[in-house]
Design an enzyme around this catalytic site. Structure first.
Site, mmCIF file in Angstrom:
data_model
loop_
_atom_site.group_PDB
_atom_site.id
_atom_site.type_symbol
_atom_site.label_atom_id
_atom_site.label_comp_id
_atom_site.label_asym_id
_atom_site.label_seq_id
_atom_site.Cartn_x
_atom_site.Cartn_y
_atom_site.Cartn_z
ATOM 1 N N HIS A 1 -2.079 1.520 7.167
ATOM 2 C CA HIS A 1 -2.393 1.473 5.738
ATOM 3 C C HIS A 1 -2.045 2.802 5.084
ATOM 4 O O HIS A 1 -2.374 3.874 5.610
ATOM 5 C CB HIS A 1 -3.878 1.165 5.561
ATOM 6 N N ASN B 1 -7.928 4.463 -2.674
ATOM 7 C CA ASN B 1 -7.335 3.250 -2.120
ATOM 8 C C ASN B 1 -6.671 2.450 -3.239
ATOM 9 O O ASN B 1 -6.742 2.820 -4.413
ATOM 10 C CB ASN B 1 -8.418 2.426 -1.413
ATOM 11 N N CYS C 1 0.818 -1.211 0.000
ATOM 12 C CA CYS C 1 0.000 0.000 0.000
ATOM 13 C C CYS C 1 0.853 1.264 0.000
ATOM 14 O O CYS C 1 0.528 2.256 -0.655
ATOM 15 C CB CYS C 1 -0.936 -0.005 1.200
#
Length: 363
Positions: A299, A326, A156
């Site tokens: 994240h 995302n 991520c």
């Protein structure tokens, strides 16, 4: 103070904390507070069949199938609890509904902890905030590439890094170019020698500021098409002659939502960290959970915009929100995006924010 009130307050705090606890006891805690005869489980088998079809899920053995069905049922309970604790969003069945909490964290998160800033990081200057727009979205201005999918790789941080530089490169050159996350996964191993476990390490996690430091030292990043994403660790194949975007400098934005908004408007999409505890079950709406630890950042995502409010009838008010890009594909959330409340550092979204400037390029 009335003892019954104190007990009720304690019980609420214990249950709410359990919902966002990062331990492996999530399912056990959930079973303590949810009736086994909840109506949403009566059609669990039907829901599981639909889930497998929608997300093309298959399992090698009957034992694995039955195990995943059990996990799926636990996640139905979890989604209902999340819905109760986050009523301004919609929670339910997602592509991650057959994963345990620990599997989800291991495969789809990947932000590492860091106490110190990299050598070249600086604090972003304080910007004026008096004329900020009520709504702003870099997607509407052509500075954001399509939503990507990191797969079951804890990369991520790499997607957050490239997303911020893609926006900065667009502001510097007028060209939107999709940059290579795989270069960062394979080649970026920047460490803080004074802090154990702080190295960027591909699918095993990393930090956006480490990655900006790497890009400064390496000379830049190539296009995605020249170094395609594989979703797994590999040997470094970086070719400096193919660099299309490079970092001029990067800064850390202060924990102030007006300053974050001002930096977003002026400098382009921002690399941010977040506590993803509520994202496994998120489907749509503005997420504004009652309890979400601000310090448990796990994240890396991309902040691309904000809105003045989405009406929340349960709370009888408009809820201003951030727009988050995302890296879990377009079949998660709102076509790959997440909306989270502005105003009180929900889930730590204001706690680790970086802005990057791209060098002018002739490419």
């Amino acid at each position: 103070m009335d003892r019954r009130f104190l007990f009720a307050l304690f019980l609420f705090a214990a249950v709410a904390t359990a919902v966002t606890d990062d331990t492996n006891n999530d399912d056990f805690i959930i079973r303590q507070v949810v009736d086994n005869e909840e109506d949403h489980l009566l059609n669990a088998e039907h829901h599981f069949t639909s889930f497998k079809s929608k997300f093309s899920k298959s399992y090698a053995t009957k034992e694995e199938h039955d195990y995943r069905f059990g996990v799926f049922k636990s996640n139905l309970i979890k989604a209902k609890l999340h819905q109760n604790r986050d009523p301004t969003a919609e929670h339910g069945i997602t592509k991650f509904s057959d994963l345990t909490a620990s599997e989800f964290r291991r495969q789809f998160l990947g932000l590492k902890k860091r106490l110190r800033l990299p050598a070249h990081a600086q604090k972003a200057p304080i910007l004026p905030t008096t004329n900020l727009p009520e709504d702003f979205d870099w997607r509407e201005k052509g500075a954001v590439t399509p939503v990507k999918d990191q797969g079951s790789c804890g990369s991520c941080w790499a997607f957050s890094t490239t997303g911020a530089l893609e926006g900065a490169h667009y502001l510097a050159t007028g060209k939107l170019v999709s940059l290579s996350e795989q270069q960062l996964v394979d080649c970026d191993h920047v460490c803080d020698p004074e802090q154990a476990g702080s190295c960027d390490s591909g699918c095993n996690g990393g930090l956006m500021n480490n990655a900006f430091e790497y890009l400064l030292e390496s000379g830049g990043v190539v296009q995605e098409k020249d170094y395609a994403y594989t979703g797994r660790d590999g040997s470094c194949k970086f070719d400096k002659s193919k660099v299309v975007a490079s970092v001029s400098n990067f800064s850390v934005v202060t924990l102030d939502e007006d300053q974050i908004a001002a930096n977003l408007v002026k400098n382009g999409p921002l690399a941010v960290a977040i506590n993803a505890a509520w994202m496994q079950t998120y489907m749509s709406g503005v997420s504004c959970p009652y309890v979400c630890a601000k310090s448990r950042l796990d994240h890396g995502v991309l902040l691309v915009g904000f809105g003045k409010g989405a009406y929340a009838p349960i709370r009888l008010k408009e809820k201003p929100y951030w727009i988050i890009k995302n890296s879990w594909g377009q079949n998660w959330g709102e076509q790959g995006y997440y909306k989270i409340c502005r105003g009180r550092n929900v889930c730590g979204v204001d706690s680790m924010v970086s802005t990057v400037a791209a060098a002018q390029s002739n490419h």
